[in-house]
Design a protein around this motif. Structure first.
Motif, PDB file in Angstrom:
ATOM      1  N   SER A 101      30.756  41.834  50.816  1.00 48.54           N
ATOM      2  CA  SER A 101      31.105  41.099  49.592  1.00 48.54           C
ATOM      3  C   SER A 101      32.330  41.736  48.924  1.00 48.54           C
ATOM      4  O   SER A 101      32.570  42.933  49.048  1.00 48.54           O
ATOM      5  CB  SER A 101      29.926  41.085  48.624  1.00 48.54           C
ATOM      6  N   ILE A 114      34.335  42.476  45.417  1.00 45.44           N
ATOM      7  CA  ILE A 114      34.161  42.598  43.968  1.00 45.44           C
ATOM      8  C   ILE A 114      35.427  43.163  43.351  1.00 45.44           C
ATOM      9  O   ILE A 114      36.247  43.798  44.029  1.00 45.44           O
ATOM     10  CB  ILE A 114      32.943  43.495  43.626  1.00 45.44           C
ATOM     11  N   TRP A 115      35.563  42.899  42.041  1.00 48.39           N
ATOM     12  CA  TRP A 115      36.687  43.440  41.266  1.00 48.39           C
ATOM     13  C   TRP A 115      36.164  44.509  40.316  1.00 48.39           C
ATOM     14  O   TRP A 115      35.150  44.307  39.645  1.00 48.39           O
ATOM     15  CB  TRP A 115      37.371  42.340  40.461  1.00 48.39           C
ATOM     16  N   LYS A 122      39.299  30.027  38.383  1.00 50.74           N
ATOM     17  CA  LYS A 122      38.857  28.665  38.105  1.00 50.74           C
ATOM     18  C   LYS A 122      39.720  28.026  37.020  1.00 50.74           C
ATOM     19  O   LYS A 122      40.090  26.848  37.119  1.00 50.74           O
ATOM     20  CB  LYS A 122      37.391  28.664  37.680  1.00 50.74           C
ATOM     21  N   THR A 177      34.257  41.113  38.260  1.00 50.43           N
ATOM     22  CA  THR A 177      34.325  40.060  39.283  1.00 50.43           C
ATOM     23  C   THR A 177      34.209  38.670  38.666  1.00 50.43           C
ATOM     24  O   THR A 177      34.980  37.750  38.981  1.00 50.43           O
ATOM     25  CB  THR A 177      33.221  40.275  40.313  1.00 50.43           C
ATOM     26  N   GLU A 178      33.240  38.523  37.756  1.00 50.04           N
ATOM     27  CA  GLU A 178      33.036  37.208  37.137  1.00 50.04           C
ATOM     28  C   GLU A 178      34.251  36.784  36.324  1.00 50.04           C
ATOM     29  O   GLU A 178      34.656  35.616  36.344  1.00 50.04           O
ATOM     30  CB  GLU A 178      31.790  37.249  36.259  1.00 50.04           C
ATOM     31  N   ARG A 179      34.843  37.746  35.610  1.00 41.98           N
ATOM     32  CA  ARG A 179      36.032  37.419  34.819  1.00 41.98           C
ATOM     33  C   ARG A 179      37.183  36.966  35.710  1.00 41.98           C
ATOM     34  O   ARG A 179      37.883  35.997  35.414  1.00 41.98           O
ATOM     35  CB  ARG A 179      36.460  38.639  33.999  1.00 41.98           C
ATOM     36  N   LYS A 180      37.379  37.658  36.841  1.00 45.71           N
ATOM     37  CA  LYS A 180      38.438  37.281  37.763  1.00 45.71           C
ATOM     38  C   LYS A 180      38.181  35.895  38.352  1.00 45.71           C
ATOM     39  O   LYS A 180      39.108  35.084  38.500  1.00 45.71           O
ATOM     40  CB  LYS A 180      38.545  38.329  38.879  1.00 45.71           C
ATOM     41  N   GLN A 181      36.914  35.652  38.718  1.00 43.17           N
ATOM     42  CA  GLN A 181      36.578  34.335  39.264  1.00 43.17           C
ATOM     43  C   GLN A 181      36.837  33.231  38.237  1.00 43.17           C
ATOM     44  O   GLN A 181      37.347  32.151  38.567  1.00 43.17           O
ATOM     45  CB  GLN A 181      35.116  34.313  39.717  1.00 43.17           C
ATOM     46  N   ASN A 182      36.475  33.515  36.968  1.00 42.64           N
ATOM     47  CA  ASN A 182      36.730  32.536  35.900  1.00 42.64           C
ATOM     48  C   ASN A 182      38.223  32.304  35.702  1.00 42.64           C
ATOM     49  O   ASN A 182      38.673  31.178  35.439  1.00 42.64           O
ATOM     50  CB  ASN A 182      36.086  32.997  34.598  1.00 42.64           C
ATOM     51  N   ASP A 218      32.469  46.094  36.144  1.00 42.92           N
ATOM     52  CA  ASP A 218      32.498  44.996  37.114  1.00 42.92           C
ATOM     53  C   ASP A 218      33.136  43.765  36.453  1.00 42.92           C
ATOM     54  O   ASP A 218      32.570  43.170  35.540  1.00 42.92           O
ATOM     55  CB  ASP A 218      31.076  44.682  37.573  1.00 42.92           C
TER      56      ASP A 218
END
Length: 618
Positions: free
Chosen positions: A341, A343-344, A377, A369-374, A367
């Motif tokens: 996986s 991750i950022w 998007k 990762t969610e911020r980078k993914q957002n 972590d």
């Protein structure tokens, strides 16, 4: 040192006393200035009135000479029109001369003349009165006996002219004395004002002198003593200041380090402690779980624990080898864990034990990762929205071009079917005229006149539908009124305009143009497609809403099918679609209500902006 500690500061009572005297002196100076200004303004007002009186008195001399000159000219003029003109000039000049003479003595609001109460000037007016009265009587006699030009009596005119010449010079001499008296009185008032100003100037200078002796001088002495005391303690203050500055710098440095460390710890739930060579001293369980490792694998370097990518491992080793004292480094890294996986991590590298070269390093991570993914998007959605907007703009541009082409076709059709055919008929009829056959020639000329009138009417109709000058010159209100009037004349329909506003108001030029065009299209549709005989355009403005309502008594339609109407010129000018587009473009609203057999109502509402409104009357 002991002496400086027992010195008495500036006495509070003395300071208050000096301050009160200072304020009193300033108040006295201000009072003197205000009095001077009051006197000057009163004198200016008086001088303004005196100048008006002197001006009117001077004009009395000119009027008397003008009247005598015009009477002498009247004697030598034989042309009746010139005599009438001279009599009219004498009558108008005499009226002003008489009213000015009375106004100088009794006052006249229309000439801005005050009542004269000076005994000397009143005496001069009593002396001049007989001469003025005889001149007035002679002039009035001329006017009365000369009401009809043909009845002018040369002997009477000669007698009246001699009376004027006899009294003119005494009148002028006495009028000069009156003007001189007015001027002397004005100069006397000016001299009095100068004397008062000199007294006020002396008073102000005296106040300034007393202020220097009793306020500024004692205050300067006290300030000199205070400065001497400050200079005596300057060296000691410098030493104390240096000590304080050193302590302050140490405190700021420690505070900065603590703030940076607290910031990193507060924003990171993942941490590890490693040596400079990369071996792990401690790593949190949460960090291990995130990276997919167990405690049995901690014998590896930290770079190999963090990621399985060799390039990232080499980069981390170089970063950790660099000796950075007092510097906290922040990195955003994308790592690949043992389970594959991605991750950022937001990583902060904090040097520890900074007093030695062999430092330990604290690794604090978050972590993200969610911020980078957002973020990805959001970027994708932004790109999609941009592409959708571009497609929408292209569609709108295509529709606008289509509407423009349809409008050009309509104009070309109007010119071809109307003006073109009439020009062709005009040409053929002119060519077919036979001069020898006078009867048919007269008939054809009459027909050509009617055809020419129809041609002019068609040209006016075509040009009026383009751009009316009233819209840019005077605004939407006069333009709509002009449009309804012209269309009513051209079509023979009852097209009325009702304006419920009290004054002409100008709006933004773009809004005026679009509202005019939509109103014009609604009226044209009622004429062409609704078979309406009665059309009413009502305009109303109630801040901040401008409302235009177009009512007709045409055949109407089922307004439930508005969404299915075509977007071209085939059924109603530029079409309802382009009417709505124009109103939407200026952030307005368009409402269409109709029933079969009951006519149609089109309502345009536009919310104005206060800074784009200009009031005026036509």
């Amino acid at each position: 040192m002991a002496n400086t500690e027992h010195k008495t500061p500036l006495d509070t009572a003395t300071f208050l006393r000096v301050r009160n005297w200072y304020l009193l002196a300033l108040a006295a100076i201000a009072l003197a200035i205000i009095l001077a200004q009051i006197l000057i303004q009163l004198h200016i007002k008086s001088q303004s009135g005196d100048s008006k009186v002197i001006n009117v008195a001077g004009r009395q001399r000119a009027y008397s000479q003008k009247l005598v000159k015009e009477v002498l000219l009247l004697k030598n003029v034989s042309n009746s029109d010139e005599k009438i003109r001279l009599l009219f000039e004498i009558d108008s000049t005499l009226a002003v001369w008489k009213s000015s003479h009375l106004g100088l003595q009794l006052g006249d609001a229309s000439f801005n003349l005050p009542f004269e109460d000076d005994p000397e000037i009143q005496a001069l007016f009593e002396q001049i009165e007989p001469y003025h009265r005889e001149m007035v009587q002679a002039l009035e006699h001329i006017l009365q006996t000369s009401s009809i030009v043909s009845e002018l009596n040369p002997e009477n005119l000669e007698l009246d002219a001699n009376i004027l010449l006899k009294n003119e010079r005494p009148f002028l001499n006495l009028m000069d004395q009156i003007v001189n008296a007015y001027d002397a009185r004005s100069n006397e008032q000016l001299q009095k004002l100068k004397e008062k100003e000199y007294w006020l100037l002396g008073f102000s200078l005296l106040i300034l002198l007393l202020e220097i002796l009793f306020i500024f001088r004692p205050l300067s002495i006290q300030i000199k003593k205070t400065i001497g005391h400050l200079i005596g303690t300057q060296e000691e203050s410098k030493v104390q200041l240096n000590k304080i500055q050193t302590l302050y710098n140490e405190k700021e440095r420690s505070l900065t380090e603590l703030q940076e460390l607290n910031f990193v710890i507060d924003n990171a739930a993942l941490f590890a402690s490693i040596r400079k060579n990369g071996t792990i001293v401690f790593i949190s369980k949460k960090f291990l779980t995130l990276l997919g490792h167990e405690e049995s694998t901690l014998n590896k370097p930290f770079s190999e624990i963090l990621t399985v990518e060799e390039g990232q491992q080499a980069y981390l080793k170089e970063v950790l080898k660099v000796n950075r004292k007092n510097v906290i480094r922040n990195e955003e890294l994308q790592v690949v864990t043992t389970n594959g996986s991605t991750i950022w991590l937001d990583m902060s590298i904090v040097p520890m034990h900074q007093s030695t070269l062999e430092q330990d390093i604290l690794i604090l991570c978050s972590d993200i990762t969610e911020r980078k993914q957002n973020q990805l998007k959001v970027a994708e959605l932004t790109k999609q929205n941009f592409e959708e907007r571009m497609l929408q703009k292209k569609a709108q541009a295509s529709q606008i071009v289509e509407g423009q082409e349809e409008e050009r076709k309509r104009i070309a059709k109007d010119i071809h079917d109307g003006i073109g055919q009439m020009l062709t008929a005009l040409k053929f009829n002119i060519e077919s005229i036979d001069i020898e056959d006078k009867t048919k020639t007269i008939e054809k000329i009459a027909y050509l006149k009617a055809l020419t009138s129809d041609l002019i009417k068609g040209v006016r109709t075509a040009t009026f539908n383009l751009t009316p000058p009233e819209l840019s010159d005077h605004g939407i209100f006069p333009a709509l009124q002009k449009m309804t009037t012209e269309l009513s004349k051209l079509t023979g329909k009852n097209i009325l305009f009702k304006n419920k506003t009290e004054e002409n108001i100008r709006f933004d030029s773009l809004a005026e143009t679009n509202i005019y065009r939509v109103t014009q299209e609604a009226v044209n549709n009622a004429i062409k497609y609704a078979d309406a005989n009665y059309i009413l355009v009502t305009l109303n403005y109630t801040s901040p809403i401008l409302s235009v309502v177009i009512d007709d008594d045409g055949k109407g339609f089922d307004d439930s099918i508005l969404g299915q109407l075509p977007k071209n010129n085939s059924e109603g000018g530029m079409g309802l679609f382009f009417m709505k587009e124009r109103i939407d473009y200026i952030n307005g609203r368009l409402f269409i209500n109709s029933e079969l057999g009951k006519g149609t109502r089109v309502t345009i509402n536009y919310k104005t902006e206060e800074n784009k409104i200009a009031h005026g009357t036509e």
